[in-house]
Design a protein around this motif. Structure first.
Motif, short mmCIF file in Angstrom:
data_model
loop_
_atom_site.label_atom_id
_atom_site.label_comp_id
_atom_site.label_asym_id
_atom_site.label_seq_id
_atom_site.Cartn_x
_atom_site.Cartn_y
_atom_site.Cartn_z
N GLU A 205 0.39 -2.71 0.08
CA GLU A 205 -0.53 -3.15 0.95
C GLU A 205 -0.94 -2.30 2.12
O GLU A 205 -0.01 -1.05 2.77
CB GLU A 205 0.21 -4.63 2.12
CG GLU A 205 0.39 -5.54 1.33
CD GLU A 205 1.63 -6.24 2.63
OE1 GLU A 205 1.62 -6.40 3.87
OE2 GLU A 205 1.60 -7.94 1.66
N TYR A 206 -2.16 -2.52 2.43
CA TYR A 206 -1.92 -1.27 3.92
C TYR A 206 -3.10 -1.90 5.12
O TYR A 206 -3.71 -2.75 3.74
CB TYR A 206 -2.92 -0.43 3.14
CG TYR A 206 -4.07 -0.60 1.96
CD1 TYR A 206 -5.39 0.15 3.41
CD2 TYR A 206 -4.68 -0.50 0.94
CE1 TYR A 206 -7.19 -0.67 2.35
CE2 TYR A 206 -5.83 -1.04 0.55
CZ TYR A 206 -6.54 -0.38 1.23
OH TYR A 206 -8.36 -0.60 0.67
N GLU A 207 -3.40 -0.88 5.35
CA GLU A 207 -4.33 -1.86 6.94
C GLU A 207 -5.31 -1.39 6.07
O GLU A 207 -6.32 -0.02 7.36
CB GLU A 207 -3.92 -1.41 8.48
CG GLU A 207 -2.89 -1.62 8.32
CD GLU A 207 -2.82 -3.75 8.86
OE1 GLU A 207 -4.08 -3.91 9.27
OE2 GLU A 207 -1.24 -3.75 9.18
N ALA A 208 -6.70 -2.24 6.08
CA ALA A 208 -7.73 -1.33 5.76
C ALA A 208 -8.61 -0.99 6.85
O ALA A 208 -9.13 -0.03 7.11
CB ALA A 208 -8.67 -2.23 5.35
N GLU A 209 -8.22 -1.89 8.47
CA GLU A 209 -9.25 -0.45 9.21
C GLU A 209 -8.58 0.81 9.53
O GLU A 209 -9.09 1.57 10.17
CB GLU A 209 -8.37 -1.52 10.49
CG GLU A 209 -10.22 -2.56 10.23
CD GLU A 209 -10.43 -3.97 11.51
OE1 GLU A 209 -9.09 -2.89 12.83
OE2 GLU A 209 -10.55 -4.80 12.01
N LEU A 210 -6.89 0.66 9.55
CA LEU A 210 -6.05 2.40 9.63
C LEU A 210 -6.74 2.82 8.90
O LEU A 210 -7.15 4.41 8.88
CB LEU A 210 -5.29 2.23 9.38
CG LEU A 210 -4.57 3.05 10.09
CD1 LEU A 210 -4.39 3.64 11.63
CD2 LEU A 210 -2.45 2.79 10.50
N ASN A 211 -6.76 3.19 7.69
CA ASN A 211 -7.23 3.77 6.41
C ASN A 211 -8.62 3.77 7.07
O ASN A 211 -8.84 5.41 6.42
CB ASN A 211 -7.47 2.70 5.49
CG ASN A 211 -8.26 3.34 3.77
OD1 ASN A 211 -7.31 5.32 3.99
ND2 ASN A 211 -8.69 3.55 3.32
N ALA A 212 -9.54 3.44 7.17
CA ALA A 212 -10.68 3.75 7.10
C ALA A 212 -11.47 4.62 8.82
O ALA A 212 -11.84 5.47 8.75
CB ALA A 212 -11.88 2.59 7.73
N LYS A 213 -10.51 4.62 9.64
CA LYS A 213 -10.55 5.62 10.77
C LYS A 213 -9.47 6.75 10.13
O LYS A 213 -9.53 7.86 11.24
CB LYS A 213 -9.38 4.26 11.47
CG LYS A 213 -10.59 4.14 12.40
CD LYS A 213 -9.36 2.91 13.86
CE LYS A 213 -10.34 2.23 13.94
NZ LYS A 213 -9.52 0.85 15.38
N SER A 214 -8.87 7.06 9.99
CA SER A 214 -7.50 7.80 9.40
C SER A 214 -7.54 8.89 8.63
O SER A 214 -8.50 8.77 7.04
CB SER A 214 -6.23 7.49 9.40
OG SER A 214 -5.25 8.51 8.61
N ARG A 215 -7.26 10.47 9.06
CA ARG A 215 -8.32 11.19 7.89
C ARG A 215 -6.85 11.80 7.05
O ARG A 215 -7.41 12.06 6.35
CB ARG A 215 -8.27 12.61 8.82
CG ARG A 215 -9.64 12.62 9.31
CD ARG A 215 -10.17 13.95 10.14
NE ARG A 215 -9.39 14.95 9.18
CZ ARG A 215 -8.37 16.05 8.86
NH1 ARG A 215 -7.52 16.13 9.34
NH2 ARG A 215 -8.81 17.31 7.70
N GLY A 216 -5.90 11.24 7.67
CA GLY A 216 -4.70 10.70 6.42
C GLY A 216 -3.68 10.60 6.72
O GLY A 216 -3.68 9.33 7.54
#
Length: 216
Positions: A205-216
């Motif tokens: 599971e991963y947070e799609a919104e957090l992934n989209a905002k994060s560089r790493g």
């Protein structure tokens, strides 16, 4: 040096054993400094010691390799005798059927050295798309609906997922999957596309919104 903890059943190729004895033909791996650092840093972020966690590290740049890190030590890695092995990359083919080499030589009249040069410098994203080895150019073409750019991204995601999946099985359990280097840090779509292939089977599971905002 980080990859020297691999066991013989992992680093040996199923070739005549004399090639290893006489010429040291085996898997060596690359990007060891990166894999060592990010796996240790991930353990730190989890509040644990490196020997307490299993991590899959994905060093994704123009050159790319993955490593299965078990208790702080390399268990397996995707590059091999040379950096040509493993997943597809900016200009490298990654793993292919070895018989393709002699077939291409016979069809084109190229020498073995010329054919290997094609696999190293004219394949991967560049070879499939005919556009560029730069992921930013591929992303732009992808967004414009270029069919070969879309195909190359799907190929990349599946090869990433295949390696992640196999390492997940080998490690038994995984505490984290880490993405680093140019694509790994900066391309949210690459991270999402690879994880989407394996998330159901592996329970990721991963947070799609957090992934989209994060560089790493």
């Amino acid at each position: 040096a980080f990859h020297q903890t691999m066991d013989p059943e992992i680093f040996l190729y199923p070739l005549p054993y004399e090639y290893y004895e006489n010429y040291k033909v085996r898997k060596y791996g690359f990007h060891g400094t990166s894999h060592k650092y990010v796996s240790a840093r991930m353990a730190e972020l989890l509040g644990k010691k490196p020997e307490e966690v299993n991590v899959i590290t994905c060093h994704l740049g123009n050159g790319a390799s993955l490593a299965a890190v078990k208790g702080g030590k390399c268990y397996n890695t995707s590059m091999g005798f040379t950096p040509l092995a493993g997943i597809m990359m900016g200009t490298r083919s990654g793993d292919i059927d070895p018989a393709c080499i002699s077939f291409i030589m016979n069809k084109t009249g190229m020498t073995a050295e010329e054919t290997i040069n094609v696999l190293n410098k004219k394949s991967g994203f560049l070879g499939v798309t005919g556009i560029s080895s730069d992921a930013r150019d591929i992303e732009a073409a992808y967004n414009q609906g270029n069919e070969k750019a879309i195909l190359s991204r799907k190929m990349y995601a599946h090869r990433l997922a295949q390696t992640i999946g196999s390492y997940y099985v080998e490690l038994g359990h995984v505490d984290a999957i880490v993405f680093t280097a140019g694509l790994g840090e900066n391309d949210a779509n690459v991270r999402a596309e690879a994880l989407d292939v394996v998330k159901e089977a592996l329970g990721i599971e991963y947070e799609a919104e957090l992934n989209a905002k994060s560089r790493g």
